[in-house]
Design an enzyme around this catalytic site. Structure first.
Site, PDB file in Angstrom:
ATOM      1  CB  ALA A 164       4.834   6.660   0.504  1.00  0.00           C
ATOM      2  CD  GLU A 165       3.957  10.814  -3.698  1.00  0.00           C
ATOM      3  OE1 GLU A 165       4.349  11.351  -4.741  1.00  0.00           O
ATOM      4  OE2 GLU A 165       4.694  10.126  -2.940  1.00  0.00           O
ATOM      5  CG  ASN A 166       2.546   3.878  -1.831  1.00  0.00           C
ATOM      6  OD1 ASN A 166       3.158   4.750  -1.231  1.00  0.00           O
ATOM      7  ND2 ASN A 166       2.907   2.611  -1.775  1.00  0.00           N
ATOM      8  N   GLY A 167       0.074   5.798   0.294  1.00  0.00           N
ATOM      9  CA  GLY A 167      -0.673   5.586   1.509  1.00  0.00           C
ATOM     10  C   GLY A 167       0.089   5.077   2.707  1.00  0.00           C
TER      11      GLY A 167
END
Length: 221
Positions: free
Chosen positions: A50-53
């Site tokens: 996920a791009e949010n980490g």
């Protein structure tokens, strides 16, 4: 003849999960792609990114057991699997840009028969931003699009040429809709599978793009 909207979303996600192999690193976009994690067999070990980490998100949590501090890039609650890790968005995008993502599964507004992807903006309408779609579409080893075959007006979303601003050109490898599975090849857009109760003729009629139809097209019951 028609398939319910909710039912079709799950059927699309279930078919997309079949493309995931053991040991892969996979990114799931917003919308139908978020459902794919629920259909990966337990014997398949996959790390969802996920791009949010987060690396290692799991299936959707049961209702009432959501962790308010744990969500995917779309803000929806997720679970994590053993071995999962957290990091900042710079590292998350570094993973994408270095080409470590085996498959990205995205939604789309339009896809062309050449594999062009338009999924981030409709001119004149407000959007939250492009997110990681441009990097994912260009850098992932395989790009799969999950979408409704037609828009609300009944017009094909699979076109000869996209009319909306592109996210990335010639990046899509596979398109899965409630009607069919289509592969983008050097020769053109090939109809690989048809979702029952639809037929190949139904798919051709509802698709603006030119389709290559092999002599044998399998049917998904």
């Amino acid at each position: 003849m028609g398939v319910g909207v909710e039912d079709s979303r799950y059927r699309i996600a279930r078919r997309a999960a079949q493309e995931i192999q053991d040991g892969m690193l996979v990114n799931l976009g917003i919308g139908i792609p978020t459902l794919v994690a629920d259909y990966v067999p337990p014997e398949i070990q996959v790390f969802f990114h996920a791009e949010n980490g987060i690396l290692g998100t799991g299936p959707s949590p049961a209702k009432g057991s959501e962790d308010p501090a744990l969500c995917n890039a779309g803000g929806f609650p997720v679970t994590i699997v053993p071995g999962a890790s957290y990091f900042d968005s710079a590292t998350a995008f570094g993973i994408i840009r270095r080409g470590y993502v085996d498959i990205t599964i995205l939604g789309a507004l339009e896809v062309s028969q050449h594999g062009d992807l338009a999924n981030w903006i409709v001119p004149g309408k407000r959007v939250p931003g492009m997110g990681g779609a441009m990097e994912l579409a260009q850098k992932s080893r395989k790009v799969i699009v999950l979408m409704n075959h037609t828009n609300k007006q009944g017009e094909s979303k699979i076109l000869k040429q996209c009319s909306l601003p592109l996210t990335a050109p010639r990046c899509v490898d596979l398109i899965i809709t409630e009607m069919a599975v289509m592969e983008v090849t050097d020769e053109g857009l090939v109809l690989r599978e048809v979702m029952a109760p639809f037929t190949a003729e139904d798919v051709i009629r509802q698709t603006e793009a030119e389709l290559i139809v092999p002599s044998v097209v399998s049917t998904i019951q």
